[in-house]
Design an enzyme around this catalytic site. Structure first.
Site, PDB file in Angstrom:
ATOM      1  CB  CYS A 199       0.186   0.480  -7.844  1.00 60.18           C
ATOM      2  SG  CYS A 199       0.827  -1.112  -7.252  1.00 60.18           S
ATOM      3  CB  VAL A 200      -5.264  -1.382  -7.505  1.00 66.25           C
ATOM      4  CG1 VAL A 200      -5.781  -1.437  -8.928  1.00 66.25           C
ATOM      5  CG2 VAL A 200      -6.247  -2.047  -6.556  1.00 66.25           C
TER       6      VAL A 200
END
Length: 211
Positions: free
Chosen positions: A95-96
Site C-alpha cells: 500500500c503506497v
C-alpha cells in the site's frame, strides 16, 4: 496468473520492454531487475534492505503486475519475500500512494521501484495494511524494529546488490538512520519521553491530593 501481454497495445509493450531493458542494464542503487522475457507485464526485482533500517542485510523479492489498463491504471505491487512492515499486508500486497491515488500515466517503473524502496526507510503507519506493525511503529519502535529484523534474518538473507544511482532520493536518507539514531527512532523516543513526563506529572498530582 495469466499474462496481460496480449491485452496491451503494441506501443505500450515496446515502452515497457525499453524501460525494463534500461533498468536491467542501469538499475537504481540496491535494486536488481529480474527480467521475464516471456511476460514483460510480470516485473520482478530484488530490493536490498537499506542500511540503518530493520531491513538492512536483507534481499527482498517483489513484483509489479502491469494490468491491461497500464499505464492509465497503476501496476499492482507485491512482496514475495515475507516482511514485517506497516504498508505490506500478510499476503505481500503493498500500500503506497503512487500505486493508488497519486499514480500518473507518465510515471515509470523506475519511479515506482524507488518509491517502494523509500517505503522501507519511511513507513507510513497511517495507511497500514499490517495493523500490528503500524501500531508497534507508533507505540513501541524498539519492538517494531526487533520484529522486522527477525523477519529479515529468517526470510530475506542473500548477497548484497551493487549499483549506485545519484537520482535515488533515499540513498542519503538511509545513512542518517544507522544504529537507531535516525529521525524515525528519535521521533518515537521523543514521543515516549513526553508520555512518561505527562504520566509522572499526573501521578504527582494524585499523590498530592491524597495528602
Amino acid at each position: 496468473m495469466n499474462s496481460n501481454v496480449e491485452n496491451l497495445p503494441p506501443h505500450i509493450i515496446r515502452q515497457v520492454y525499453k524501460e525494463v531493458s534500461t533498468l536491467t542494464s542501469d538499475p537504481p542503487e540496491g535494486i536488481k531487475i529480474i527480467p521475464n522475457e516471456e511476460d514483460i507485464t510480470d516485473v520482478q526485482v530484488n530490493i536490498e534492505g537499506p542500511e540503518g533500517t530493520p531491513y538492512a542485510g536483507g534481499i527482498f523479492r517483489m513484483k509489479l503486475i502491469l494490468g491491461k489498463d497500464f499505464p492509465a491504471a497503476p501496476p499492482k505491487g507485491y512482496f514475495l519475500t515475507k516482511i514485517f512492515h506497516p504498508n505490506v499486508s500478510t499476503n505481500g500486497e503493498i500500500c503506497v500512494n503512487v500505486l493508488k491515488k497519486d499514480w500518473k500515466a507518465e510515471l515509470g517503473i523506475r519511479h515506482v521501484l524507488l518509491t517502494i524502496k523509500c517505503l522501507l526507510i519511511h513507513p507510513n503507519p497511517e495507511s497500514a495494511l499490517n495493523e500490528e506493525a503500524g501500531r508497534l511503529l507508533l507505540e513501541n519502535y524498539e519492538e517494531y524494529a526487533s520484529r522486522a529484523r527477525l523477519m529479515t534474518e529468517i526470510h530475506a538473507q542473500g548477497s548484497s546488490l551493487r549499483g549506485k544511482d545519484p537520482t535515488d532520493p533515499c540513498s542519503s536518507a538511509s545513512a542518517t538512520l544507522v544504529s537507531g539514531d535516525g529521525p524515525m527512532a528519535k521521533k518515537h523516543a521523543g514521543d515516549r519521553d513526553k508520555k512518561l513526563a505527562a504520566k509522572k506529572k499526573t501521578d504527582k498530582k494524585r499523590a498530592l491530593r491524597r495528602l
